[in-house]
Enzyme design. Structure first.
Site, PDB file in Angstrom:
ATOM      1  N   GLN A 191       9.479 -42.859 -66.655  1.00 36.37           N
ATOM      2  CA  GLN A 191       9.288 -44.303 -66.804  1.00 36.37           C
ATOM      3  C   GLN A 191       9.661 -45.008 -65.504  1.00 36.37           C
ATOM      4  O   GLN A 191       9.462 -46.206 -65.376  1.00 36.37           O
ATOM      5  CB  GLN A 191      10.159 -44.847 -67.939  1.00 36.37           C
ATOM      6  CG  GLN A 191       9.726 -44.416 -69.340  1.00 36.37           C
ATOM      7  CD  GLN A 191      10.693 -44.847 -70.422  1.00 36.37           C
ATOM      8  OE1 GLN A 191      11.233 -44.006 -71.130  1.00 36.37           O
ATOM      9  NE2 GLN A 191      10.932 -46.138 -70.581  1.00 36.37           N
ATOM     10  N   ARG A 304      23.766 -54.823 -73.534  1.00 31.12           N
ATOM     11  CA  ARG A 304      22.790 -55.300 -74.514  1.00 31.12           C
ATOM     12  C   ARG A 304      23.383 -55.296 -75.931  1.00 31.12           C
ATOM     13  O   ARG A 304      23.043 -56.138 -76.758  1.00 31.12           O
ATOM     14  CB  ARG A 304      21.481 -54.496 -74.443  1.00 31.12           C
ATOM     15  CG  ARG A 304      20.336 -55.135 -75.185  1.00 31.12           C
ATOM     16  CD  ARG A 304      19.004 -54.493 -74.862  1.00 31.12           C
ATOM     17  NE  ARG A 304      18.396 -55.033 -73.665  1.00 31.12           N
ATOM     18  CZ  ARG A 304      17.637 -56.139 -73.617  1.00 31.12           C
ATOM     19  NH1 ARG A 304      17.372 -56.813 -74.719  1.00 31.12           N
ATOM     20  NH2 ARG A 304      17.133 -56.555 -72.485  1.00 31.12           N
ATOM     21  N   ARG A 336      14.700 -47.151 -77.189  1.00 34.16           N
ATOM     22  CA  ARG A 336      14.084 -48.340 -77.803  1.00 34.16           C
ATOM     23  C   ARG A 336      15.107 -49.249 -78.493  1.00 34.16           C
ATOM     24  O   ARG A 336      15.635 -48.902 -79.551  1.00 34.16           O
ATOM     25  CB  ARG A 336      13.023 -47.869 -78.799  1.00 34.16           C
ATOM     26  CG  ARG A 336      11.865 -48.813 -78.986  1.00 34.16           C
ATOM     27  CD  ARG A 336      10.810 -48.132 -79.804  1.00 34.16           C
ATOM     28  NE  ARG A 336       9.564 -48.886 -79.800  1.00 34.16           N
ATOM     29  CZ  ARG A 336       8.427 -48.444 -80.342  1.00 34.16           C
ATOM     30  NH1 ARG A 336       8.388 -47.277 -80.928  1.00 34.16           N
ATOM     31  NH2 ARG A 336       7.336 -49.168 -80.288  1.00 34.16           N
ATOM     32  N   ALA A 503      12.747 -52.165 -71.209  1.00 36.51           N
ATOM     33  CA  ALA A 503      13.186 -53.487 -71.651  1.00 36.51           C
ATOM     34  C   ALA A 503      12.028 -54.293 -72.250  1.00 36.51           C
ATOM     35  O   ALA A 503      12.050 -55.527 -72.220  1.00 36.51           O
ATOM     36  CB  ALA A 503      13.862 -54.247 -70.502  1.00 36.51           C
ATOM     37  N   GLU A 707      10.113 -53.155 -78.181  1.00 34.38           N
ATOM     38  CA  GLU A 707      11.352 -52.809 -78.858  1.00 34.38           C
ATOM     39  C   GLU A 707      11.723 -53.670 -80.062  1.00 34.38           C
ATOM     40  O   GLU A 707      12.232 -53.147 -81.057  1.00 34.38           O
ATOM     41  CB  GLU A 707      12.520 -52.864 -77.859  1.00 34.38           C
ATOM     42  CG  GLU A 707      12.431 -51.856 -76.743  1.00 34.38           C
ATOM     43  CD  GLU A 707      13.409 -52.183 -75.630  1.00 34.38           C
ATOM     44  OE1 GLU A 707      13.158 -53.144 -74.880  1.00 34.38           O
ATOM     45  OE2 GLU A 707      14.440 -51.503 -75.528  1.00 34.38           O
TER      46      GLU A 707
END
Ligand code: MTE
Ligand code: HPA
Ligand code: MOS
Length: 758
Positions: A191, A304, A336, A503, A707
């Site tokens: 990624q 987060r 996720r 994100a 997500e």
């Protein structure tokens, strides 16, 4: 509009790492990794492995010329263990041979001796022993100490959620090809191409321009390839650079399951205080994040968790404390939701616990405390365009909650052992990387002489449809047929310094960069058309469905001819652009600011049936109203929502990761690790788009979707508890996920489980 990879995928024609034709003479690498969770290496003898037939080299930490270091946020992780090992599965050596099996068998000949130490597996134990990855994080709004006195009820407890295996269909893998002048071209299932480039350059002690990273697509990432694709690429690069031949590695499934990181398990304490009329006045939570043996992305994941500690609710007094705890398990990583789901599970547990003690329905508390525009998040951001209540009310317009309640109660009063249950779950998810610098992307748009278009961006296609969304951007801006637009591979030489596609912001950031580049080209083409068609300076020129329109009148120039002529008039048909999310900022010392460009909202209603004799259950119905903004592609967005919801439900219910006391993964195959199959999907599945909604902060008014919907899955956990309580309302059940069949059964028939506390 068809999702353009699908027909290729089902025909088996799409290429993944293992499908790429490799050059003759390509070698294959296998990893020799630690069989123990903690210890000092006192002897490492590779000679028998080196002498095996067909083996070209066995590489250890001693063969690394640059830095033996892959840590991103904290420099605390070696590529190959040098003196000690910290988890089962930690790479120690790389065996390179003519074929994979030869390499794998030779690896078994490596001799090693350890001075073993006792591993730490439990995050609370790690915290007690001072084993923290970073100092504790504290997020505070108002003053909880002053608020407890005003509460009519205060409830305290523990909530725990488990790990989750990504199970991307394509396992980790990479191919490294030596290029002229001692450089390398790496094809990686990552990624984050730039992370591969940066880390490899560092390991090989080369400038980044010597390393080219190219990615066609991923057979899924789900966060598991944000950081953790890098070491496998670096390992083949190291081998290719040393031996000067192409080297390939694709992990076998079981090895991938054993040695790669998963979603972080959390153990958390909560304390919640409410008034009689169900207003939440105060909330405290302490999160013990099991980070595993190295930092990896854990500090960002914890951040987060902290920013999602109050989910979709306004609470005036909040204190959240987060500990990133170092244990001897493979470093846990992005998955996720990135820590958000873990934080949201705790506040939902607190609310359900309080509702039970108050004898009210949890949804009454939920609805009463939903965020409204103008409310403040614990991290200082103010709610703008807050659609929490809009989504909730919209769901209630579609389904009458009191009727659901009555229907389920009626059923349960007739049914002795099958009990139905339901739960509501609002969600709120912040969009942007919490690390500000990562919120940037680039695009390179080339129009070729024949009118076809090739676009390169920083985005990685991993099944989420970002390439299709980017094609739509060019289709819309140029007003050409989408078949003219092709998305090229993601390549560090065409678009440099990329952030990972993560994100949920892949389409937001790269779509915007593409929009900017396309607009540059469009303006150039319009200026050219004005001259070519001898128009007045104030004529209005547009391209509509491949026709050039002058002052609302169709000219005889079309797209193809316009491009053809533009080329012969030496017009630059290539444009590059860069996008950086405006306005966001965050002070990590005060933990205040505006970290997110915007938030995504929605409400879910989940119904289940539990067999209270067997402990088995089914997901009967999932109904969701979600704010997608103005969707660029409804089919893709709905697919993303449905996939995420199933992944979220499965995390909360059937997917259970277990380690033995020596830190060895026990659930390392699909025979012992249960994942959702087609029969697990809800019998009724209704994802509705909140209509008439706009998002001024992203491309064409759309919203990130990758997500956020995963967190509706949390509702399934509480729906199952609700059904169990219909069977026996006196049962005390720990707030512990996943709610496997085994846990349902033991909750029904066994005394309360003991949960470890400080
Ligand atoms: N969908 C599919 N099919 N495969 C994936 O690997 N990853 C998810 C989500 N949806 C994923 C997926 C994760 S973790 C993220 S962050 C986003 O897609 C990333 O893509 P986006 O930013 O383009 O939405
Ligand atoms: N999400 C995903 N990946 C990230 C983030 C985030 O917020 N921050 C850093 N890496
Ligand atoms: Mo997604 S966990 O941000 O790759």
């Amino acid at each position: 509009m068809k999702y353009y990879d699908t027909s290729q995928h089902v025909a088996g024609k799409s290429q993944f790492i293992d499908d790429i034709t490799v050059p003759e003479g390509t070698l294959y690498a296998a990893i020799y990794y630690s069989p123990i969770a903690k210890g000092k290496i006192i002897k490492l003898d590779i000679s028998d492995a080196v002498n095996c037939n067909g083996v070209c080299a066995v590489l250890t930490s001693k063969d690394i010329d640059g830095a033996n270091q892959i840590g991103g946020i904290v420099q605390d992780e070696e590529l190959l263990a040098s003196n000690e090992v910290d988890f089962v599965g930690q790479p120690i050596a790389i065996v390179v041979a003519d074929d994979y099996l030869t390499a794998k068998n030779a690896a078994k000949k490596i001799e090693i001796q350890f001075k073993e130490e006792t591993p730490i597996l439990d995050p609370r134990e790690a915290q007690r022993k001072g084993e923290l990855i970073i100092p504790p994080m504290v997020f505070e709004l108002g003053k909880t100490e002053n608020a407890w006195g005003e509460c009519d009820i205060i409830v305290e407890g523990i909530a725990e959620s488990g790990a989750q295996e990504h199970l991307y269909l394509e396992t980790q893998g990479a191919i490294a090809n030596p290029t002229e002048g001692r450089g390398l071209k790496i094809i990686s299932s990552t990624q984050s191409p730039t992370a591969v480039q940066r880390v490899t350059a560092n390991v090989l002690n080369l400038p980044m321009h010597k390393i080219e990273v190219d990615v066609m697509r991923l057979g899924g990432g789900f966060g598991g390839k944000e950081d953790q694709a890098t070491p496998y690429a670096a390992m083949v690069a190291l081998a290719a650079h040393k031996i000067n031949k192409p080297v390939k590695m694709v992990l076998p499934r079981q090895e991938d399951m054993r040695i790669t990181g998963k979603r972080h398990p959390y153990s958390s304490d909560y304390k919640i205080g409410l008034t009689k009329d169900l207003k939440i006045l105060a909330y405290e939570a302490s999160f013990y994040q099991n980070a595993g043996a190295a930092a990896d992305l854990s500090p960002a994941v914890l951040q987060r968790t902290m920013t999602h500690a109050t989910n979709s609710y306004f609470i005036p007094n909040v204190k959240a404390t987060g500990y990133s705890c170092r244990t001897n398990l493979p470093p846990f990583t992005a998955f996720r939701g990135f820590g958000g789901p873990q934080g949201m599970f705790v506040i939902e547990s607190a609310i359900h616990d309080a509702a039970k003690k108050l004898g009210v329905d949890p949804f009454e508390i939920q609805k009463k405390n939903l965020l409204k525009s103008g409310d403040e998040f614990p991290y200082g951001q103010i709610v703008e365009h807050g659609n929490a209540l809009k989504c909730w009310n919209n769901l209630e317009e579609n389904v009458e909650i009191s009727e659901v309640n009555k229907r389920i109660n009626d059923f349960n009063s007739e049914s002795k052992f099958i009990k139905k249950g339901f739960a509501l779950i609002p969600i709120c998810f912040g969009i942007s990387f919490t690390s500000k610098f990562m919120n940037q992307a680039g695009a390179l748009v080339n129009i070729y002489q024949d009118g076809s278009i090739g676009i390169s961006t920083a985005a990685i296609e991993m099944g989420q449809g970002v390439n299709t969304k980017i094609r739509h951007v060019a289709e819309k801006i140029f007003s050409v047929d989408i078949s003219r637009v092709k998305i090229e591979t993601t390549n560090t030489t065409r678009v440099p310094n990329t952030s990972p596609t993560a994100a949920s912001s892949g389409a937001d950031l790269n779509g915007k960069a593409t929009e900017l580049a396309c607009v540059k080209l469009l303006n150039r083409l319009i200026d050219f058309a004005k001259i070519e068609l001898s128009c007045d300076n104030d004529s209005k020129i547009e391209i509509v469905k491949e026709k050039i329109i002058v002052d609302e009148v169709e000219s005889d120039l079309d797209w193809k001819e316009l491009i053809h002529r533009a080329y012969f008039n030496r017009i630059n048909l290539s444009a590059q652009s860069h996008f950086a999310t405006p306005e966001i900022h965050f002070d990590t010392k005060k933990n205040k600011g505006k970290p997110f460009a915007y938030h995504s909202y929605g409400t879910g209603l989940i119904e289940v049936s539990v067999d209270c004799l067997r402990g088995t259950y089914e997901i009967d119905s999932v109904k969701v109203v979600h704010d997608f903004g103005k969707s660029i592609n409804r089919v893709i967005d709905k697919g993303q929502a449905e996939g995420a919801i199933i992944q979220g439900i499965a995390w909360m219910t059937i997917e259970e990761i277990l380690y033995d006391e020596q830190g060895k993964l026990m659930t390392d195959a699909l025979s012992t690790y249960k994942i959702p199959g087609i029969h697990f999907t809800p019998k009724e599945f209704d994802v509705k788009f909140l209509e008439n909604t706009e998002n001024p902060f992203s491309v064409f008014g759309s919203k990130a979707i990758g997500e956020p919907p995963l967190m509706y899955g949390i509702g399934a956990y509480f729906a199952i508890r609700n059904a169990i309580h219909s069977f026996n309302s006196n049962l005390e059940i720990d707030y512990k996920a996943p709610m496997t069949n085994e846990r349902v059964f033991t909750s029904l028939y066994k005394p309360k489980e003991k949960v470890k506390t400080n």
